[in-house]
Motif scaffolding. Structure first.
Motif, mmCIF file in Angstrom:
data_model
loop_
_atom_site.group_PDB
_atom_site.id
_atom_site.type_symbol
_atom_site.label_atom_id
_atom_site.label_comp_id
_atom_site.label_asym_id
_atom_site.label_seq_id
_atom_site.Cartn_x
_atom_site.Cartn_y
_atom_site.Cartn_z
ATOM 1 N N LYS A 1 1.282 20.175 -10.507
ATOM 2 C CA LYS A 1 0.747 19.848 -9.192
ATOM 3 C C LYS A 1 1.387 18.552 -8.727
ATOM 4 C CE LYS A 1 -3.938 21.711 -9.501
ATOM 5 N NZ LYS A 1 -5.357 21.339 -9.432
ATOM 6 N N CYS A 2 1.616 18.443 -7.436
ATOM 7 C CA CYS A 2 2.119 17.195 -6.872
ATOM 8 C C CYS A 2 0.947 16.423 -6.283
ATOM 9 C CB CYS A 2 3.162 17.474 -5.797
ATOM 10 S SG CYS A 2 4.725 18.024 -6.473
ATOM 11 N N LEU A 3 0.728 15.230 -6.800
ATOM 12 C CA LEU A 3 -0.347 14.370 -6.325
ATOM 13 C C LEU A 3 0.251 13.144 -5.651
ATOM 14 C CD1 LEU A 3 -2.535 14.412 -9.549
ATOM 15 C CD2 LEU A 3 -2.857 15.802 -7.510
ATOM 16 N N VAL A 4 -0.394 12.660 -4.608
ATOM 17 C CA VAL A 4 0.033 11.442 -3.925
ATOM 18 C C VAL A 4 -0.949 10.339 -4.298
ATOM 19 C CG1 VAL A 4 0.505 10.373 -1.706
ATOM 20 C CG2 VAL A 4 1.025 12.785 -2.048
ATOM 21 N N LYS A 5 -0.405 9.279 -4.915
ATOM 22 C CA LYS A 5 -1.226 8.150 -5.362
ATOM 23 C C LYS A 5 -0.587 6.847 -4.907
ATOM 24 C CE LYS A 5 -2.851 10.080 -9.755
ATOM 25 N NZ LYS A 5 -2.968 9.795 -11.187
ATOM 26 N N PRO A 6 -1.388 5.793 -4.764
ATOM 27 C CA PRO A 6 -0.798 4.470 -4.491
ATOM 28 C C PRO A 6 0.052 4.013 -5.683
ATOM 29 C CG PRO A 6 -3.147 4.474 -4.001
ATOM 30 C CD PRO A 6 -2.847 5.754 -4.705
ATOM 31 N N ALA A 7 1.152 3.354 -5.379
ATOM 32 C CA ALA A 7 2.036 2.839 -6.434
ATOM 33 C C ALA A 7 1.285 1.890 -7.352
ATOM 34 C CB ALA A 7 3.236 2.136 -5.808
ATOM 35 N N ASN B 1 0.820 -1.209 0.000
ATOM 36 C CA ASN B 1 0.000 0.000 0.000
ATOM 37 C C ASN B 1 0.863 1.273 0.000
ATOM 38 O OD1 ASN B 1 0.905 -0.309 2.578
ATOM 39 N ND2 ASN B 1 -1.072 0.001 3.556
ATOM 40 N N GLU B 2 2.037 1.190 -0.582
ATOM 41 C CA GLU B 2 2.969 2.315 -0.687
ATOM 42 C C GLU B 2 2.364 3.449 -1.524
ATOM 43 O OE1 GLU B 2 7.072 3.297 -3.173
ATOM 44 O OE2 GLU B 2 6.260 1.271 -3.173
ATOM 45 N N MET B 3 2.605 4.667 -1.084
ATOM 46 C CA MET B 3 2.134 5.859 -1.798
ATOM 47 C C MET B 3 3.329 6.528 -2.475
ATOM 48 S SD MET B 3 -1.109 5.860 -1.126
ATOM 49 C CE MET B 3 -1.865 7.451 -1.285
ATOM 50 N N ARG B 4 3.103 7.075 -3.675
ATOM 51 C CA ARG B 4 4.143 7.794 -4.418
ATOM 52 C C ARG B 4 3.627 9.171 -4.803
ATOM 53 N NH1 ARG B 4 5.714 3.582 -9.031
ATOM 54 N NH2 ARG B 4 6.212 1.813 -7.724
ATOM 55 N N THR B 5 4.565 10.104 -4.941
ATOM 56 C CA THR B 5 4.223 11.450 -5.385
ATOM 57 C C THR B 5 4.415 11.528 -6.887
ATOM 58 O OG1 THR B 5 4.970 12.309 -3.277
ATOM 59 C CG2 THR B 5 4.707 13.889 -5.051
ATOM 60 N N VAL B 6 3.414 12.068 -7.567
ATOM 61 C CA VAL B 6 3.444 12.201 -9.019
ATOM 62 C C VAL B 6 3.192 13.661 -9.363
ATOM 63 C CG1 VAL B 6 2.340 11.486 -11.173
ATOM 64 C CG2 VAL B 6 2.516 9.884 -9.293
ATOM 65 N N GLU B 7 3.972 14.179 -10.312
ATOM 66 C CA GLU B 7 3.748 15.557 -10.744
ATOM 67 C C GLU B 7 2.902 15.547 -12.004
ATOM 68 O OE1 GLU B 7 6.293 19.416 -12.137
ATOM 69 O OE2 GLU B 7 7.189 18.033 -10.703
ATOM 70 N N LYS B 8 1.778 16.271 -11.946
ATOM 71 C CA LYS B 8 0.879 16.335 -13.089
ATOM 72 C C LYS B 8 0.400 17.768 -13.236
ATOM 73 C CE LYS B 8 -3.142 14.096 -15.065
ATOM 74 N NZ LYS B 8 -4.174 13.104 -14.894
ATOM 75 N N ARG B 9 0.702 18.366 -14.368
ATOM 76 C CA ARG B 9 0.318 19.757 -14.648
ATOM 77 C C ARG B 9 0.748 20.698 -13.522
ATOM 78 N NH1 ARG B 9 -5.343 17.730 -16.104
ATOM 79 N NH2 ARG B 9 -5.010 16.913 -18.172
ATOM 80 N N ILE C 1 -0.586 3.903 -9.993
ATOM 81 C CA ILE C 1 0.362 4.464 -10.977
ATOM 82 C C ILE C 1 0.788 3.387 -11.965
ATOM 83 C CG2 ILE C 1 2.653 5.475 -11.264
ATOM 84 C CD1 ILE C 1 2.170 6.806 -8.471
ATOM 85 N N ASP C 2 1.160 2.206 -11.458
ATOM 86 C CA ASP C 2 1.587 1.117 -12.346
ATOM 87 C C ASP C 2 0.451 0.637 -13.241
ATOM 88 O OD1 ASP C 2 4.097 1.285 -11.273
ATOM 89 O OD2 ASP C 2 3.893 -0.482 -9.994
ATOM 90 N N TYR C 3 -0.751 0.512 -12.677
ATOM 91 C CA TYR C 3 -1.893 0.065 -13.480
ATOM 92 C C TYR C 3 -2.195 1.070 -14.598
ATOM 93 C CZ TYR C 3 -6.528 -1.414 -14.873
ATOM 94 O OH TYR C 3 -7.605 -1.828 -15.625
ATOM 95 N N ASN C 4 -2.225 2.348 -14.273
ATOM 96 C CA ASN C 4 -2.486 3.370 -15.286
ATOM 97 C C ASN C 4 -1.404 3.390 -16.358
ATOM 98 O OD1 ASN C 4 -4.841 4.176 -14.047
ATOM 99 N ND2 ASN C 4 -3.894 5.859 -12.954
ATOM 100 N N HIS C 5 -0.161 3.149 -15.949
ATOM 101 C CA HIS C 5 0.942 3.132 -16.913
ATOM 102 C C HIS C 5 0.801 1.972 -17.904
ATOM 103 C CE1 HIS C 5 4.968 3.620 -18.500
ATOM 104 N NE2 HIS C 5 5.187 2.341 -18.262
ATOM 105 N N THR C 6 0.425 0.801 -17.412
ATOM 106 C CA THR C 6 0.340 -0.368 -18.292
ATOM 107 C C THR C 6 -0.963 -0.423 -19.073
ATOM 108 O OG1 THR C 6 -0.416 -1.691 -16.426
ATOM 109 C CG2 THR C 6 1.905 -1.807 -16.970
ATOM 110 N N MET C 7 -2.082 -0.144 -18.422
ATOM 111 C CA MET C 7 -3.372 -0.262 -19.098
ATOM 112 C C MET C 7 -3.752 0.993 -19.870
ATOM 113 S SD MET C 7 -4.361 -3.313 -18.675
ATOM 114 C CE MET C 7 -6.103 -3.456 -18.950
ATOM 115 N N GLY C 8 -3.187 2.130 -19.522
ATOM 116 C CA GLY C 8 -3.504 3.362 -20.233
ATOM 117 C C GLY C 8 -3.143 3.281 -21.704
ATOM 118 N N GLY C 9 -2.083 2.575 -22.017
ATOM 119 C CA GLY C 9 -1.661 2.421 -23.405
ATOM 120 C C GLY C 9 -2.676 1.672 -24.236
ATOM 121 N N VAL C 10 -3.390 0.736 -23.634
ATOM 122 C CA VAL C 10 -4.400 -0.029 -24.361
ATOM 123 C C VAL C 10 -5.514 0.895 -24.820
ATOM 124 C CG1 VAL C 10 -6.128 -1.846 -24.142
ATOM 125 C CG2 VAL C 10 -3.875 -2.150 -23.141
#
Length: 152
Positions: free
Chosen positions: A117-123, A107-115, A126-135
């Motif tokens: 802004k710094c957002l805190v999301k579960p790792a 349940n690790e949280m990571r900081t992501v910069e988007k536009r 982030i991984d799911y969006n990275h892999t499935m977003g391409g589909v």
């Protein structure tokens, strides 16, 4: 093919389909990423028993999901996670609530910069969006023909 699908009547049909498709890849250390239609606790445990990993979105109504996870109210940015053996079920709320299952993540949280802004999301998210977003993005490359009917 139908005879193979009915070989495990105690498993959901969506899990049986994945089991058949994964047979040649089992015991080789692959990681399967699934959407909420195919993801289930039974499938995750079966894949773990065959040295394969999995993660993906999960329907909260699936069999075996802890009731506490279903009923707990989350505020924006909050996380609720429950573990069963090597499998973790995580619920996170951003604009909408999302439920995910993984045997790879914590349940690790990571900081992501988007536009800017710094957002805190579960790792896991982030991984799911990275892999499935391409589909989803590649589907737009194949326009569907429109059926144009003549009006008289």
């Amino acid at each position: 093919m139908c005879g193979l699908l009915l070989s495990k009547p105690d498993k959901p049909m969506s899990s049986q389909i994945v089991m058949i498709l994964m047979k040649p890849l089992l015991d080789k250390g692959y990681c399967l990423i699934t959407d909420n239609f195919h993801t289930s606790l039974e499938l995750a445990e079966w894949l773990i028993s065959h040295s394969s990993d999995t993660y993906g979105t999960l329907r909260r109504t699936r069999r075996g999901i802890p009731k506490e996870l279903e009923t707990k109210k989350l505020k924006r940015g909050e996380v609720a996670a429950f573990g069963k053996g090597k499998v973790m079920v995580l619920r996170w709320k951003d604009k909408k609530e999302v439920t995910l299952l993984s045997n790879v993540h914590t349940n690790e949280m990571r900081t992501v910069e988007k536009r800017s802004k710094c957002l805190v999301k579960p790792a896991l998210v982030i991984d799911y969006n990275h892999t499935m977003g391409g589909v989803d993005q590649h589907l737009s490359d194949y326009p569907l023909p429109r059926n144009r009917s003549k009006k008289y």
